[in-house]
Design an enzyme around this catalytic site. Structure first.
Site, PDB file in Angstrom:
ATOM      1  N   HIS A 158      15.364 -11.607 -21.115  1.00 11.68           N
ATOM      2  CA  HIS A 158      14.531 -11.690 -19.750  1.00 11.68           C
ATOM      3  C   HIS A 158      14.674 -11.217 -18.872  1.00 11.68           C
ATOM      4  O   HIS A 158      13.958 -10.770 -18.221  1.00 11.68           O
ATOM      5  CB  HIS A 158      13.293 -13.265 -18.572  1.00 11.68           C
ATOM      6  N   ASP A 194      13.695 -14.122 -30.924  1.00 17.18           N
ATOM      7  CA  ASP A 194      13.240 -15.347 -30.236  1.00 17.18           C
ATOM      8  C   ASP A 194      11.616 -15.813 -29.689  1.00 17.18           C
ATOM      9  O   ASP A 194      10.962 -14.752 -30.377  1.00 17.18           O
ATOM     10  CB  ASP A 194      13.879 -14.819 -28.836  1.00 17.18           C
ATOM     11  N   HIS A 196       9.748 -15.387 -27.553  1.00 12.78           N
ATOM     12  CA  HIS A 196       8.989 -14.480 -26.040  1.00 12.78           C
ATOM     13  C   HIS A 196       9.850 -13.521 -26.780  1.00 12.78           C
ATOM     14  O   HIS A 196      10.573 -13.028 -27.012  1.00 12.78           O
ATOM     15  CB  HIS A 196       9.241 -15.558 -25.289  1.00 12.78           C
ATOM     16  N   ASP A 280      13.583 -20.890 -30.691  1.00 12.83           N
ATOM     17  CA  ASP A 280      12.618 -21.548 -30.031  1.00 12.83           C
ATOM     18  C   ASP A 280      10.970 -21.076 -30.922  1.00 12.83           C
ATOM     19  O   ASP A 280       9.704 -21.893 -30.246  1.00 12.83           O
ATOM     20  CB  ASP A 280      12.068 -21.407 -28.561  1.00 12.83           C
ATOM     21  N   TYR A 319      15.335 -24.711 -27.290  1.00  9.05           N
ATOM     22  CA  TYR A 319      15.000 -26.247 -26.263  1.00  9.05           C
ATOM     23  C   TYR A 319      14.729 -27.462 -26.818  1.00  9.05           C
ATOM     24  O   TYR A 319      15.119 -28.417 -26.229  1.00  9.05           O
ATOM     25  CB  TYR A 319      14.111 -25.664 -25.390  1.00  9.05           C
TER      26      TYR A 319
HETATM   27  C1  SP5 Z   1      15.488 -17.588 -23.105  1.00  6.34           C
HETATM   28  C2  SP5 Z   1      13.798 -18.073 -23.304  1.00  6.34           C
HETATM   29  O1  SP5 Z   1      13.249 -18.019 -24.102  1.00  6.34           O
HETATM   30  N1  SP5 Z   1      13.534 -18.122 -22.196  1.00  6.34           N
HETATM   31  C3  SP5 Z   1      11.986 -18.613 -21.951  1.00  6.34           C
HETATM   32  C4  SP5 Z   1      11.494 -18.712 -20.874  1.00  6.34           C
HETATM   33  C5  SP5 Z   1       9.798 -19.494 -21.015  1.00  6.34           C
HETATM   34  N2  SP5 Z   1       9.012 -20.298 -20.249  1.00  6.34           N
HETATM   35  C6  SP5 Z   1       8.129 -20.178 -19.880  1.00  6.34           C
HETATM   36  C7  SP5 Z   1       8.513 -21.757 -19.379  1.00  6.34           C
HETATM   37  C8  SP5 Z   1       6.828 -22.256 -19.488  1.00  6.34           C
HETATM   38  C9  SP5 Z   1       6.186 -23.754 -18.264  1.00  6.34           C
HETATM   39  N3  SP5 Z   1       7.328 -24.067 -19.372  1.00  6.34           N
HETATM   40  C10 SP5 Z   1       7.454 -25.703 -19.089  1.00  6.34           C
HETATM   41  C11 SP5 Z   1       8.779 -27.142 -19.319  1.00  6.34           C
HETATM   42  C12 SP5 Z   1       8.709 -27.332 -18.111  1.00  6.34           C
HETATM   43  N4  SP5 Z   1       9.931 -27.692 -17.693  1.00  6.34           N
HETATM   44 ZN    ZN Z   2      12.217 -17.623 -25.872  1.00  6.37          ZN
END
Ligand code: SP5
Ligand code: ZN
Length: 339
Positions: A158, A194, A196, A280, A319
């Site tokens: 990102h 990934d 995302h 993920d 995660y």
């Molecule tokens: C590298 C990668 O996988 N980055 C992922 C970033 C996306 N994060 C979005 C978060 C959206 C809300 N998550 C709620 C959990 C709060 N701890």
């Molecule tokens: Zn991700």
């Protein structure tokens, strides 16, 4: 396969993410490193520090110096918060054509190089991000000895040329791709699995005809990060391919997407491959609604391995601590022994 890591990557412990105004527990935690190293039986070596000139091939010096210095400035300024948290962002909507400026107040400047409130800078963030990029660089240099895996953490896809966000500070996959170009591979493909979309990697190589970027990810239009980027109509100069998939998609839809990316990378004439290996998209993962199984990750790895290219796999997201290590191991098994 060799695995490259660095103990310095443990020094970044984000503690929290500010998400829609809530201080929520950090997801991209140091423990991820231990879980992966425990589960993945590789020959582990330590990363070397990435040369500055490699970093500036993918990031602006302004971003690098900001990440290097901002935490110390934050502490020196005496803010009560233990992490650098931006609150104002100089978007085009704010500036309305006025020139960009660099605010002297660090709490004003914090939003200049960041694009979200989830990705905080604390003690050790720079050292960890630098050595994660070092792991990608070290792995790329070894690629002629066989597939190499870089246990990069914090992740990178990102991070754009000028900005950090999405738990990413430096773009490790872009560092690997840039290193492979520097080694003489004329055309390099980055395939991002990934969950995302890797908006940073896409942006860095957007107008490059020597680097292909392909990604399969949960549809940003269905309400998922990074929300603004990752749609199928984003094709760059013809060397970008996005395959957004619906929430709840499982192995069949996912693997069809991976296969499309692999075919496109082969047609592009890639001579080397960087895999942005997030896990993920797995069913148990708290950060995405996709339902890829462990066997689905082995099959993903196999499709990538079947390209038969010198390959560097770079860790991105993943995660769910209980399954993270086995999922990475499953994917790397596939890369190593394509059918
Ligand atoms: C590298 C990668 O996988 N980055 C992922 C970033 C996306 N994060 C979005 C978060 C959206 C809300 N998550 C709620 C959990 C709060 N701890
Ligand atoms: Zn991700």
């Amino acid at each position: 396969m060799i695995g490259v890591w660095s103990p310095s990557t443990l020094r970044h412990d984000p503690a929290a993410e500010i998400w829609i105004g809530l201080r929520t527990p950090g997801t991209e935690v140091a423990e991820r490193v231990h879980r992966i190293r425990e589960a993945v039986p590789l020959t582990w070596i330590e990363a070397d520090e990435v040369p500055w000139g490699v970093l500036t091939s993918v990031h602006s010096e302004g971003l690098l110096l900001h990440l290097r210095d901002v935490y110390e400035e934050w502490v020196a300024a005496g803010y009560p918060q233990d992490r650098v948290v931006p609150y104002v962002f100089p978007t085009a909507a704010m500036l309305g054509g006025q020139p960009g400026r660099v605010p002297p107040a660090v709490h004003g400047r914090a939003g200049l190089w960041a694009y979200d409130t989830m990705t905080l800078v604390g003690p050790g963030t720079w050292e960890a991000a630098l050595m994660a990029a070092g792991a990608a660089w070290t792995a790329a240099l070894r690629v002629l000895d066989g597939p190499a895996y870089a246990l990069c953490r914090p992740p990178g896809h990102h991070a754009t040329r000028d900005g950090y966000g999405g738990s990413c500070y430096l773009n490790n996959a872009a560092v690997a791709a840039s290193t492979l170009r520097g080694m003489g591979f004329a055309k390099v493909a980055v395939i991002d699995v990934d969950a995302h979309h890797g908006n940073g990697t896409q942006a860095i190589f957007w107008d490059r005809d020597d680097v292909f970027y392909g990604s399969v990810h949960v549809d940003p239009g269905a309400g998922w990060f990074p929300h603004y980027v990752g749609f199928a109509d984003e094709t760059g100069g013809g060397t970008t391919l996005n395959v957004p998939v619906a929430p709840e998609s499982g192995d069949a839809v996912w693997l069809a997407g991976v296969a499309r990316l692999c075919e496109a990378a082969a047609r592009f004439g890639a001579e080397a491959l960087v895999v942005s290996l997030g896990v993920d998209a797995a069913a148990d993962d708290p950060e995405s609604p996709l339902r890829v199984s462990r066997d689905g990750y082995t099959a993903t790895g196999r499709l990538l391995g079947e390209l038969g290219l010198p390959t560097v796999a770079v860790q991105e997201g993943g995660y769910h601590l209980e399954t993270l290590g086995p999922l990475v191991a499953a994917a790397l098994r596939g890369v190593q022994s394509p059918s």
